[in-house]
Design an enzyme around this catalytic site. Sequence first.
Site, mmCIF file in Angstrom:
data_model
loop_
_atom_site.group_PDB
_atom_site.id
_atom_site.type_symbol
_atom_site.label_atom_id
_atom_site.label_comp_id
_atom_site.label_asym_id
_atom_site.label_seq_id
_atom_site.Cartn_x
_atom_site.Cartn_y
_atom_site.Cartn_z
ATOM 1 C CB CYS A 139 -0.949 0.007 1.187
ATOM 2 S SG CYS A 139 -2.106 -1.384 1.183
ATOM 3 C CG HIS A 182 -3.283 3.612 1.733
ATOM 4 N ND1 HIS A 182 -3.756 3.114 0.538
ATOM 5 C CD2 HIS A 182 -3.331 2.580 2.613
ATOM 6 C CE1 HIS A 182 -4.065 1.838 0.684
ATOM 7 N NE2 HIS A 182 -3.820 1.493 1.936
ATOM 8 C CG ASN A 206 -6.658 -0.790 0.971
ATOM 9 O OD1 ASN A 206 -5.902 -0.399 0.082
ATOM 10 N ND2 ASN A 206 -6.206 -1.188 2.151
#
Length: 323
Positions: free
Chosen positions: A114, A250, A280
């Site tokens: 990520c 993020h 996500n």
Amino acid sequence: MTRRAVVVGTGHYLPERVVENAEFEATLETTDEWIRSRSGIERRHFAAEGETTSDMAAKAATRALADAGLTADDVDAIIVATSTADLTFPSAATMVQSKLGMTKGFAFDVQAVCAGFVYALSNANALIASGQAERVLVIGAETFSRIMDWTDRGTCVLFGDGAGALLLEGQDLAGTNKDRGILSTDLNSDGRYKDLLYVDGGVSTQSTGHLRMQGNQVFRHAVEKLASTANTALDKAGLAASDVDWIVPHQANIRIIQGTAKKMGLSMDNVVVTVQDHGNTSAASIPLALSVGKERGQIKEGDLIVTEAIGGGLAWGAVVVRW
């Protein structure tokens, strides 16, 4: 004068299939309300059968080039941040290079889960600042739907697929923190926390594997580390949180996003949020949010932006950029 890596184009791509939270109610002990309350996610996109990470990355890159009024012939390098490349090798970046019709320059992948896009931006900035490249396409692209355990309600409802891209161009500017472009970066990792977020398979173990996560532990580390790395990056640029126009974080979990903003002393009015629509998307989430934020009219030239991310490794970092 200082050589800065300035954003001159953005673009993103989302697969056609939209999966609402309610779809999971048929196969899991979960509800739309449960998912929303714990993550802020309402829907996500899943790649079509046969649609790959490099396919999505190339589409996002094509849109970023069009936004900049440039072509693949104007690009010197491509960096793709991904943990879900099409093949073990070659890199997804070289596949994007081919799909764009780019026959010069170089291309490579960055894998920091990520945090991958933050790492890729830092690499692109170094290439431009050192004179090794004039224009760099930086892309985040993921097909996390391919590594989900569909029986694990704690993970499979959180992730989605997509791609986002920025085109960076070297420009000689004054060398102050009023310049456009990347002003500072901060990268970190700590391999002791591997078991908090990982995929239980890989090439050397001859297995595919699924994503595994200790959600509560990741949350505990995330807010502290994200706020810390963002403030460190701001310090490096001689700036403070009060100077920030937008945090573009993020997009993992709305509670992490809210907690990080609060710890930095900033309002959610200063945060670009897309997690409700995309879930996500790992390394794709920041460039997706930047492109969407620009499209919405939130992000404007001259705005000071902090991006920050944390992912498996643990790996985390932040970039300060003036749009």
